[in-house]
Each structure stands twice: as structure tokens, then as C-alpha cells.
Motif scaffolding. Sequence first.
Motif, PDB file in Angstrom:
ATOM      1  N   GLN A 167      -7.044 -40.406   8.134  1.00  0.00           N
ATOM      2  CA  GLN A 167      -8.429 -40.320   7.672  1.00  0.00           C
ATOM      3  C   GLN A 167      -9.303 -39.567   8.673  1.00  0.00           C
ATOM      4  O   GLN A 167     -10.152 -38.761   8.292  1.00  0.00           O
ATOM      5  N   ALA A 168      -9.076 -39.832   9.968  1.00  0.00           N
ATOM      6  CA  ALA A 168      -9.851 -39.133  10.998  1.00  0.00           C
ATOM      7  C   ALA A 168      -9.555 -37.634  10.973  1.00  0.00           C
ATOM      8  O   ALA A 168     -10.464 -36.811  11.134  1.00  0.00           O
ATOM      9  N   ASN A 169      -8.288 -37.269  10.762  1.00  0.00           N
ATOM     10  CA  ASN A 169      -7.933 -35.849  10.691  1.00  0.00           C
ATOM     11  C   ASN A 169      -8.597 -35.169   9.498  1.00  0.00           C
ATOM     12  O   ASN A 169      -9.018 -34.006   9.602  1.00  0.00           O
ATOM     13  N   GLU A 170      -8.680 -35.886   8.377  1.00  0.00           N
ATOM     14  CA  GLU A 170      -9.346 -35.316   7.210  1.00  0.00           C
ATOM     15  C   GLU A 170     -10.829 -35.090   7.489  1.00  0.00           C
ATOM     16  O   GLU A 170     -11.405 -34.064   7.101  1.00  0.00           O
ATOM     17  N   VAL A 171     -11.453 -36.054   8.164  1.00  0.00           N
ATOM     18  CA  VAL A 171     -12.868 -35.899   8.516  1.00  0.00           C
ATOM     19  C   VAL A 171     -13.063 -34.718   9.456  1.00  0.00           C
ATOM     20  O   VAL A 171     -14.003 -33.921   9.307  1.00  0.00           O
ATOM     21  N   VAL A 176     -14.908 -29.228  10.580  1.00  0.00           N
ATOM     22  CA  VAL A 176     -14.615 -27.863  11.021  1.00  0.00           C
ATOM     23  C   VAL A 176     -14.988 -26.858   9.938  1.00  0.00           C
ATOM     24  O   VAL A 176     -15.586 -25.810  10.220  1.00  0.00           O
ATOM     25  N   LYS A 177     -14.651 -27.178   8.678  1.00  0.00           N
ATOM     26  CA  LYS A 177     -15.008 -26.293   7.574  1.00  0.00           C
ATOM     27  C   LYS A 177     -16.521 -26.155   7.454  1.00  0.00           C
ATOM     28  O   LYS A 177     -17.047 -25.052   7.253  1.00  0.00           O
ATOM     29  N   ARG A 178     -17.234 -27.275   7.585  1.00  0.00           N
ATOM     30  CA  ARG A 178     -18.692 -27.241   7.470  1.00  0.00           C
ATOM     31  C   ARG A 178     -19.306 -26.406   8.588  1.00  0.00           C
ATOM     32  O   ARG A 178     -20.207 -25.596   8.352  1.00  0.00           O
ATOM     33  N   GLU A 179     -18.795 -26.590   9.805  1.00  0.00           N
ATOM     34  CA  GLU A 179     -19.314 -25.820  10.930  1.00  0.00           C
ATOM     35  C   GLU A 179     -19.024 -24.331  10.759  1.00  0.00           C
ATOM     36  O   GLU A 179     -19.865 -23.479  11.082  1.00  0.00           O
ATOM     37  N   ARG A 183     -21.739 -21.334  10.561  1.00  0.00           N
ATOM     38  CA  ARG A 183     -21.681 -20.188  11.461  1.00  0.00           C
ATOM     39  C   ARG A 183     -21.694 -18.883  10.676  1.00  0.00           C
ATOM     40  O   ARG A 183     -22.390 -17.924  11.040  1.00  0.00           O
ATOM     41  N   ILE A 184     -20.919 -18.840   9.596  1.00  0.00           N
ATOM     42  CA  ILE A 184     -20.888 -17.635   8.771  1.00  0.00           C
ATOM     43  C   ILE A 184     -22.259 -17.360   8.167  1.00  0.00           C
ATOM     44  O   ILE A 184     -22.727 -16.216   8.121  1.00  0.00           O
TER      45      ILE A 184
END
Length: 385
Positions: A167-171, A176-179, A183-184
Amino acid sequence: MVRAQLQIQIFPRKYGFFPYIWLIYLILPLINLNGQSGFKLILGYVMVALFAVTYRQLYWVSGRAFSYWLGLQMLLIAVLCIFYSPYNLYMGFFTTNFIGWYTDHKRFNRAYAGFAILLVSLVVWVILDLQGTEGLFLLPFTLIMLVLPFGMRSLNRRQYLEKELDQANEVIKELVKREERMRIARDLHDTLGHTLSLITLKSQLVEKLVTKDAARAQAEAREIQRTSRAALRQVRELVSEMRAISVVEELAEVGEMLRTADITLEVGGDFSLEGVSDLTQNILSLCIKEAVTNIVKHSEASICRIGIGKTLGEVQITIEDNGIGLHCPEGGTRGHQEGNGMKGMAERLSLIDGSLSLNSEEGGGTKLVVVVPMVVKERKGGEAT
């Protein structure tokens, strides 16, 4: 709908067949009822049935209710052991399993202490009740029952920690995707915002000058072309700086997706793609992801094959399946379902002068071929060649 509502789950589905296997051992206390008769026999059957109920309920309840059902199970073991057969002591293996389910340390200690006192008391009573060394046969199994709760608790704790880690890895992945999106967005705003605003203003100026000063309007139009080409170069630089996903990394991701869908993945060729730029690998990875997603959703296939071929001038990736093809069972094609995905792949490939082709036969699967050049050159002004 009514039939679905009447269905009752005996055990939670997440445990699979494991709880049903343990039910086989309930045959032993039933065998130990041989020799009984009358009311005592009936009461024995009732207590074994009630024991089976406690076994089922302990898979569903939690908190205090769990402790109550566990206490009732211990009481039934004591009664069946004292008043029926001392060999019913083996039913304690059921209880040792559930004691290990306690996550709270204090509750585990209380339950274990109560069970240990009960177990030792029953063993002493059995040894005194049976003649000779017959009762000593129970000692090894008693030691196992005293140790087993710690092993079960350790195993359950490990599974719980592994679940929390997943669960922590999914979060983390989502963060990371949101960041990366933020950034983009910032880079696009900072890089292209001024340029696009300038193009808008100059376009409005050309519209006003086209009937008043044609020569100046042409000059402004040429300036717009130069500005747009500069913007194209900025977009290419921005895309190149993004975190690229290699084809090897993407194969690992789609492999997991296919395994989840019970589709066998067969790969062939050299996927290291040495000498191929990060931008090209990133776009190829996105194409592989889109193609495999379509296979999982629509193909009804059991096998997916991904192959790669590399020559001096180009890279070719082939993705095929043994599904129903683009033809739906009820007639027609699935083109409308996959149209947006194919269009998106074609648009990405156009950035690096790549191309794709799609072949399908009804009942014969689908074959997608993606071809990209090994080198992407720059034309004068920032356009690709």
C-alpha cells in the motif's frame, strides 16, 4: 438477483480453500463419539457442531466477539476431552491457529495464557486418567500446540507488514506521478506561455495589417513562423528532459498486467535497445502499454507475443495476440473501442517519424507493428526529419 442474495459465504474468499481443509479434522471428534449412546451421544454431536460454528465465526468476527467465540471453543475442547475422549485434546490445534491472529500484544498474551493453562491442565488430567505411558503420547503434540501460536502470529505479522508495504508503494507511485505532472505543468507554463502569447498577439496584428500594409503583414507572418519553430524546439527539449521509461521497464509493468489477466506473455529479441534515445524508448514504451491494455480489455486472448527487431536504420516492435481480433462476437468491429488509443499512438510516433500498422482476422487475433527510425534528425527551424 434473489438467488445472489440467498447465497451465504461459509468462509471469506480471501482465504481460498485453506479453511475447508481444516474441516476434515472434525471427523476425529466424531469418531471419538463411538461407544456413546442416548442423550450423551446427541449432546456430543451438538457440541461438535457448535465447535464447527465457532470455527466459522472466528474467520468473520473481530474485537471482543472474536475473544468470546475463541473462549467458547476452548470450553468445548475441555468438555469433549474430559467427558468423552482424552484424544479430543487434538482439537486444540484449531485454537492455536486463531490465537496467532491477535495483533494486540496484551490480548495475545491473555488468550495464550488461558489456552496454556487449559492445555496443561487437560494433559495432566489425561496422563493421570490413562493407564501406563499411553498419556505420555500426547506430550509432543502439547509442546507443538504451545509453540504454534507464536509461529502463526509471526507469519500473520509478516503478511500484514507486506500488505502495508504494498500500500505504501502504491501511495509513493501516485505521489511521484502527481509531482511529475506538476513539474511538467510548471515547465510548460514557464517555457511556452510567453511564446504562445506572443504568437497570439502577432496573429492579431497580421489580421489588422493584411488589408493596410501587406508587406509588413508578410514580415510579421514570417516572424510568427520563426516563433512557432522555436516553440517546437522548446517542446522537444522539454519532452527529452522528462523521465524516460525504457522498453525493459515497460515490459516488466505489462508482464504484471498480463499475469493478473491470466494471459501468457512471450517475448523475443534484444530489448536493451542500446544506442536508442531515451525519447524514442519512452514513446515505444507508451505504445507497448497502450497495445497491451487493449489486449487485456478487449481481445479475450490467452497469449500475448512481443518481439523486437533492430536494423541499422530502424527499430521494429511487434505485438500480437491470439484473441478474437477486431471483430466483436455480435458482429461489427472493435474499432470504435480502440480508436482513441490507436490515434494516440500514431500521434506519439509522429514526433519521432515513426509509423504503425494493424492487422486482424476474425478469431485469429490482432497484430500491431510499430516502426521507428534509429536516428531522429532536426530540420532547419526545428522540424523533424
